[in-house]
Write a protein that holds these residues in place. Structure first.
Motif, short mmCIF file in Angstrom:
data_model
loop_
_atom_site.label_atom_id
_atom_site.label_comp_id
_atom_site.label_asym_id
_atom_site.label_seq_id
_atom_site.Cartn_x
_atom_site.Cartn_y
_atom_site.Cartn_z
N ARG A 142 -8.67 -1.94 15.69
CA ARG A 142 -9.73 -1.60 15.01
C ARG A 142 -10.28 -0.18 16.40
NH1 ARG A 142 -15.26 -1.87 14.07
NH2 ARG A 142 -13.94 -0.18 12.50
N ARG A 143 -9.01 -0.11 16.84
CA ARG A 143 -9.12 1.65 18.47
C ARG A 143 -7.75 2.01 17.17
NH1 ARG A 143 -8.77 4.59 19.05
NH2 ARG A 143 -8.88 6.72 21.03
N TYR A 144 -6.42 1.57 16.07
CA TYR A 144 -5.83 2.89 16.25
C TYR A 144 -5.68 3.53 14.57
CZ TYR A 144 -4.45 3.55 21.02
OH TYR A 144 -4.35 3.44 22.10
N ILE A 145 -6.49 2.43 13.61
CA ILE A 145 -6.20 1.65 12.34
C ILE A 145 -7.54 3.57 11.46
CG2 ILE A 145 -5.72 1.25 9.96
CD1 ILE A 145 -2.89 0.98 12.13
N ARG A 146 -6.92 3.96 10.65
CA ARG A 146 -7.81 4.85 10.27
C ARG A 146 -7.61 4.64 8.77
NH1 ARG A 146 -5.75 10.46 11.85
NH2 ARG A 146 -3.83 9.22 11.85
N PRO A 147 -8.52 4.82 7.35
CA PRO A 147 -8.41 4.65 6.30
C PRO A 147 -6.73 4.80 6.12
CG PRO A 147 -10.71 4.77 6.72
CD PRO A 147 -10.43 5.17 7.94
N GLY A 148 -5.90 4.91 5.18
CA GLY A 148 -4.95 4.93 5.00
C GLY A 148 -3.66 5.40 5.98
N ASP A 149 -4.02 4.88 6.83
CA ASP A 149 -3.13 5.00 7.59
C ASP A 149 -2.24 3.20 7.39
OD1 ASP A 149 -3.45 6.86 9.06
OD2 ASP A 149 -4.32 5.95 10.72
N GLU A 150 -1.40 3.19 7.35
CA GLU A 150 0.44 2.26 7.33
C GLU A 150 0.65 1.56 7.73
OE1 GLU A 150 3.09 4.15 4.37
OE2 GLU A 150 1.84 5.07 3.20
N VAL A 151 1.12 -0.09 7.86
CA VAL A 151 1.53 -0.88 9.09
C VAL A 151 2.34 -1.67 8.45
CG1 VAL A 151 0.08 -2.61 10.53
CG2 VAL A 151 -1.08 -0.48 9.95
N ILE A 152 3.40 -1.39 9.12
CA ILE A 152 4.23 -2.14 8.40
C ILE A 152 4.94 -3.54 8.93
CG2 ILE A 152 7.22 -1.74 8.26
CD1 ILE A 152 7.06 0.73 8.80
N MET A 153 4.85 -5.03 8.36
CA MET A 153 4.65 -5.84 8.77
C MET A 153 5.94 -6.75 7.84
SD MET A 153 1.31 -7.26 7.91
CE MET A 153 0.53 -5.60 8.56
N ALA A 154 6.73 -7.72 8.17
CA ALA A 154 7.06 -8.92 7.16
C ALA A 154 6.17 -9.35 6.32
CB ALA A 154 8.31 -9.66 8.09
N ASP A 155 7.31 -9.92 5.36
CA ASP A 155 6.98 -10.32 4.21
C ASP A 155 7.27 -12.19 4.14
OD1 ASP A 155 5.49 -11.74 2.21
OD2 ASP A 155 5.90 -10.23 0.35
N VAL A 156 6.84 -13.46 4.63
CA VAL A 156 6.07 -13.11 5.46
C VAL A 156 6.02 -13.73 6.52
CG1 VAL A 156 4.12 -14.97 4.83
CG2 VAL A 156 5.55 -14.94 3.21
N THR A 157 4.83 -12.87 6.95
CA THR A 157 4.44 -13.28 8.36
C THR A 157 2.78 -14.20 9.15
OG1 THR A 157 5.15 -12.73 10.61
CG2 THR A 157 3.75 -10.55 8.86
N PHE A 158 1.92 -13.71 10.35
CA PHE A 158 1.35 -13.82 10.62
C PHE A 158 0.30 -13.60 9.77
CE2 PHE A 158 -1.70 -14.21 14.11
CZ PHE A 158 -2.59 -15.32 14.11
N PRO A 159 -0.27 -13.88 9.15
CA PRO A 159 -1.15 -13.40 8.27
C PRO A 159 -2.40 -11.92 8.59
CG PRO A 159 -1.69 -15.81 7.91
CD PRO A 159 -0.55 -15.35 8.63
N ARG A 160 -2.84 -12.93 9.88
CA ARG A 160 -3.73 -11.95 10.44
C ARG A 160 -3.28 -10.26 11.31
NH1 ARG A 160 -7.99 -13.77 9.32
NH2 ARG A 160 -9.56 -13.18 10.69
N TYR A 161 -2.82 -9.80 11.09
CA TYR A 161 -2.42 -8.60 11.02
C TYR A 161 -2.87 -8.23 9.74
CZ TYR A 161 1.96 -10.51 13.69
OH TYR A 161 2.86 -11.20 14.42
#
Ligand code: PLP
Length: 368
Positions: free
Chosen positions: A102-121
């Protein structure tokens, strides 16, 4: 009803499907006794100290709780040896994930995560119009090299789930320490340690001491798992005080309730309960690993309170057969691993009942 214009990124979002509730399975199959091994809950309950304090706190239900949970952050600061202003308490660690995006992600920003991991990210990134960048696990383990290579100008955040849900694997101490060093300091690095207290492997990195020298590092933990307070919804994050201040801006004023705050404080005093649960969980994990191996299937090496079983058939089929026998697990189908099931570790009796039902499920499918 006429279509209301909405945020586009929400339209394709699916509603979160939790583990099937016990009551629903009872009704559906007309069963009396149900064993739920689907949501990584603590089968041994919660501390008796928490119960006592909750009963007292219940009598104050007419007055709002303290919004920043100062008694709990004070207690945690002492317990974890971190400054109190580096702590924030959330309505489950789920809420802290939400506050961060909510605080840090703007439209178009990228967030790296594993596939598969906790789905809420992924869900929370999508809500903010950000883009999740998924790096496949290698043998169920985070590919930290791949995650580093995926960093671009747009990368704002990285999630490392350690132990990882749903595989239960951890990343090695040295590899994670080197990764933390290499992530540029303008990218928030969130290490989700929801299952921290269950870890028995010595090759597990203690991240809290690194917070001082890495102001972009954020550690998330919860009272839902080993402390057994899942229904109360309470978790915490440890991070640079300036990030805590930013998250406070987007937090609901009374995000955690009185019962939860007081139960969490009391739970921290009951180290015996936590130690017992950790030990029983490790025994249950070993039992399931051995029994499943005897049946010819393997399990990712788990450090959590659950195991992922690698099948030779659709997880949905095994899930359905277990359900008919009154045992609720998670099918890997929903988790992104169609040929698996994820099984939470239960009491010794529950683990045994699972193994018997699992054998039955394999036979009935082989026959069918
Ligand atoms: C990896 C991980 N993070 C966070 C959570 C959220 O936990 P809670 O919101 O109950 O603290 C879970 C719950 O299953 C989880 O598995």
């Amino acid at each position: 009803m006429e279509k209301i214009p909405t945020r586009k990124q929400i339209e394709s979002l699916n509603v979160y499907v939790p583990g099937k509730p016990i009551e629903e399975v009872k009704r559906e199959f007309g069963l009396e006794k149900i064993i739920k091994l689907a949501s990584n809950e603590n089968p041994f309950g919660f501390s008796a100290l928490a119960k006592e304090t909750m009963l007292r706190e219940m009598l104050q239900t007419n007055s709002y709780p303290e919004g920043t949970a100062p008694l709990l952050t004070e207690k945690l600061a002492h317990y974890l040896h971190v400054p109190q202003d580096s702590l924030i308490v959330g309505n489950g660690s789920d809420e802290l994930i939400r506050l961060l995006t909510r605080r840090y992600i703007r439209p178009g920003d990228e967030v790296i995560m594993a596939d598969v991991t906790f789905p809420r990210y992924k869900t929370n990134v999508q809500i903010e119009g950000g883009k999740s960048v998924h790096i496949p696990l290698i043998d169920g383990v985070h590919d930290l090299t791949g995650m580093l290579a995926a960093i671009t100008e747009q990368t704002r955040m990285i999630f490392v789930c350690n132990p990882n849900n749903p595989t239960g694997t951890i990343v090695g101490k040295k590899a994670l320490a080197a990764f933390i060093e290499k992530v540029p300091s303008h990218i928030l690095l969130i290490v989700d340690e929801a299952y921290y207290e269950y870890v028995t492997d010595e090759d597990y990195l203690e991240t809290l001491p690194l917070l001082l020298s890495h102001p972009n590092l954020i550690v998330l933990r919860t009272f839902s798992k080993i402390y057994g307070l899942a229904a109360l919804r309470i978790g915490y994050g440890v991070m640079h005080p300036s990030i805590v201040k930013e998250l406070m801006k987007v937090k609901e004023p009374f995000n955690t309730n009185r019962l939860a705050q007081s139960a969490a404080i009391a739970s921290l005093d009951d180290s015996q309960f936590v130690e017992d649960c950790k030990q029983k969980n490790a025994e249950g994990r070993r039992y399931l690993e051995e029994e499943v191996a005897k049946l010819g299937f393997s399990i990712y090496p788990s450090q959590g309170n659950f195991v992922m079983i690698l099948l030779d058939r659709p997880g949905d089929e095994v899930f359905a057969s277990l359900l008919k026998q009154g045992i609720i697990v998670r099918s890997g189908g929903l988790l992104g691993y169609p040929q698996t099931i994820r099984v939470s570790i239960g009491t010794p009796e529950e683990n045994q009942a699972f193994i018997e039902a699992f054998k039955e499920a394999l036979v009935s499918e082989d026959e069918g």
